[in-house]
Design an enzyme around this catalytic site. Structure first.
Site, PDB file in Angstrom:
ATOM      1  N   TYR A   1       0.792  -1.235   0.000  1.00 18.06           N
ATOM      2  CA  TYR A   1       0.000   0.000   0.000  1.00 18.06           C
ATOM      3  C   TYR A   1       0.819   1.278   0.000  1.00 18.06           C
ATOM      4  CZ  TYR A   1       0.508  -0.780   5.115  1.00 18.06           C
ATOM      5  OH  TYR A   1       0.974  -1.028   6.367  1.00 18.06           O
ATOM      6  N   LYS A   2       2.134   1.140   0.003  1.00 19.06           N
ATOM      7  CA  LYS A   2       2.965   2.357  -0.017  1.00 19.06           C
ATOM      8  C   LYS A   2       3.311   2.686  -1.471  1.00 19.06           C
ATOM      9  CE  LYS A   2       4.729   1.344   4.616  1.00 19.06           C
ATOM     10  NZ  LYS A   2       4.278   2.533   5.366  1.00 19.06           N
TER      11      LYS A   2
END
Lengths: 409, 409
Positions: free
Chosen positions: B221-222
């Protein structure tokens, strides 16, 4: 109901009198399908479409990182509390996290510390992931894995039992354990019981508090309609929460995740069973799906399940007697699917699917039909049995395309 | 670049000459925001909207349970293979499963069996969930947890070391370990190394195979933009795969999950690191997000990261010298965010957010700005520094609303 053979108009009358009739509108169901696989994957609730759009486009898309402060960070507790309402638990006794397999692992390792016994007792015919997880968890927790047939479980409880791990409703036959009695008997032997509620939650009435249940897990994608691989729920009775420590000490289970303290300090209560950052899109789908149960008492769901079962059983007995019902006819001893045995179950199931009657096969010889009161009609039961009778009469299942095995879930 | 102070037109020229300029169109970014928090939560890729709609409405909605045979069941391997292409691994060396925390636990417990040493060595200032998970996993695996400061890690490697657990790019300062050299040194001491790539994957060029990396995990998710709480990836070098056994023996990691065999038989290769049923909606978002890297060499991503860093550093040195850059100026020793120290970092960060410059704060005194080359413009860096200078000059950060602590992620 008259004693003569039922005809279609009798069945349509059952639908007209069904108090849950309007709830079907809460789901998107493809035309021409009778969906009896809600015990494996529930269908798409209408609200889920809207809610996912909101979370993706408005929250992630526009609020970006700010979404965490706009409801994401509390989703495990918030959705857990909603499920608590369906299973007879207090809101703070249920949390959403990870998968059923991972949650089982947490509870086995954590609970093994509380009892004296050396054995983790489970059933030969428990669902396979439960047995596999139990073998790994038992090894790490230093327990012996003891596996007994369903008939011998109760007699096998003794002072050597540390933990009892059972699935409440059997994934194949739909048989249901007497939850309160078994839990009590285990407790008498000095063991805690972990209940797998995968085939129970959202289907049969559960009263975990009333029945003295200590520990449970369950899945979000069957009767709860949370979407493929939806996150799992985990229940720990209030009085045990602060005595258990999860082996998966992720930051979301820390007392103060954002203080970034050097050492792990478990959060008070159920929160300590969180591990990593929760997959919010899957959480959003599950949360929206639970709203399909709004204003629907679980008792009404169960009463309709019984009526669907009785109709299915009666029509199959009349029309397809060669399929043997293996689900208990005593409603208190079963879950919410009906299962039949037949040597050609696989091919019959495939032939039914080709006709738009979606049930599923479980090796070696079981066809299962999920009876999901929120969206199934009595008319669907009629169609299913009609199709089955036509397939059996014509032996159309005996064609090569229905006998080629492929991946099934 | 001229030696005089830079002016806006210089910066706009950098954007005009940026070979990745068009890639920004692959993302939906709100107007009026300069988003420097992609190292915490990447923004919404356009393709994700479309792909999620397809998976929800067409697959789940219309195919129902059939979706499992239409691409869901292979998602962990398929998406893993795509990420493998970004990190210098073979397609069958990466799989998607669970969260980073859970995957770290699997690898620590599994790998601890392969070495003789008794200690799990990690860094005092490792990311907190890594330390917390390590403490739980070490306890179960029978290892001593040994925690040393960053400076002492390499000297602490000795024959007692069983496993070395490090985060490649530091979540706070952006410092980066020399991956190949450290892995080699640990191997020389008889220890395997597990790398946490949360702040590396999709940002810095990684060559796991070339650098002899044995084990790694990372988050989706980064820099990979997979959405809030996106599933994690797990890497195991080919030669180790069949020597490791996951402690989380879920059915999806079984050699034949749908044979329902009584005993756990680990799948060959990386598949054995799957546990429960994967959350498909979150998988779909991650899969679509990876396509934002299509036709973008990681080397170009990294070159633009360097250029963004150098501009940010230069402008901040000129305009806001009281914010001290704590990120290494040697590009080979850092990741893809720039971090500044200031005693009032929290309030300054809040004041920046109020101006639409989204960075984040890390206790006790760090402001981080993620430098995400796929969608950031040099113009955004200019705006950020302009806003920061205005805030510092007017001391506008010194207002109560910017000093009230709230939950941050």
């Amino acid at each position: 109901m008259p004693d003569r053979s039922m005809i279609l108009s009798d069945v349509l009358e059952l639908d007209l009198g069904d108090p849950l009739r309007a709830i079907r509108q809460r789901f998107l169901l493809p035309e021409g399908i009778a969906y009896f696989d809600g015990h494996s994957l529930g269908p798409l609730p209408r609200l889920t479409q809207a809610k996912l759009g909101e979370v993706v486009n408005d929250q992630w898309g526009r609020q970006l990182i700010g979404g965490w402060n706009a409801g994401w960070i509390d989703a495990p507790q918030r959705v857990g509390a909603k499920i608590a309402g369906l299973i007879g638990a207090k809101p703070h006794e249920v949390i959403i996290a990870d998968s059923t397999s991972v949650n089982l692992f947490k509870l086995i390792v954590a609970a093994s510390r509380l009892s004296q016994g050396s054995a983790l007792l489970t059933e030969t015919d428990n669902f396979h992931t439960d047995r596999y997880i139990a073998s790994g968890a038992a090894e790490l927790a230093g327990l012996d894995l003891r596996i007994e047939s369903r008939e011998k479980i109760e007699d096998s409880l003794d002072s050597t039992t540390n933990l009892l791990l059972l699935t409440h409703v059997h994934y194949g036959t739909s048989e249901r354990y007497a939850m309160a009695a078994v839990t009590k008997q285990a407790r008498g032997a000095g063991a805690l019981t972990i209940w797998d509620l995968c085939h129970s939650a959202g289907a049969v009435p559960l009263q975990l508090n009333r029945d003295g249940v200590e520990l449970a897990v369950g899945c979000g994608y069957k009767y709860l309609n949370g979407g493929p691989g939806a996150p799992s729920f985990l229940y720990v009775a209030e009085h045990l929460q602060d005595r258990l420590l999860s082996p998966l000490r992720g930051w979301m289970g820390h007392a103060a995740p954002f203080d970034f303290s050097a050492d792990y300090v478990p959060a008070p209560g159920i929160d300590r069973f969180l591990a990593g950052t929760p997959p919010i899109l899957s959480f959003a789908a599950l949360e929206a799906a639970i709203e399909a149960f709004d204003d629907v008492p679980m008792q009404s769901v169960w009463e309709k399940s019984i009526a669907l079962f009785e109709l299915f059983d009666r029509l199959m007995s009349e029309r397809c007697p060669e399929l043997i019902c293996v689900t208990p006819r005593d409603a208190s001893r079963r879950g919410s699917h009906i299962a039949f045995r037949h040597p050609n179950a696989f091919a019959i199931c495939q032939a039914l699917i080709a006709e738009g009657v979606i049930g599923d096969f479980r090796a070696p010889d079981i066809i299962r039909f999920g009876l999901t009161p929120l969206y199934l009609r009595f008319e669907d039961v009629w169609s299913a049995v009609e199709s089955c009778a036509a397939i059996m009469d014509s032996r159309s299942w005996d064609q090569p395309q229905f006998n080629a095995r492929q991946k099934v879930t």
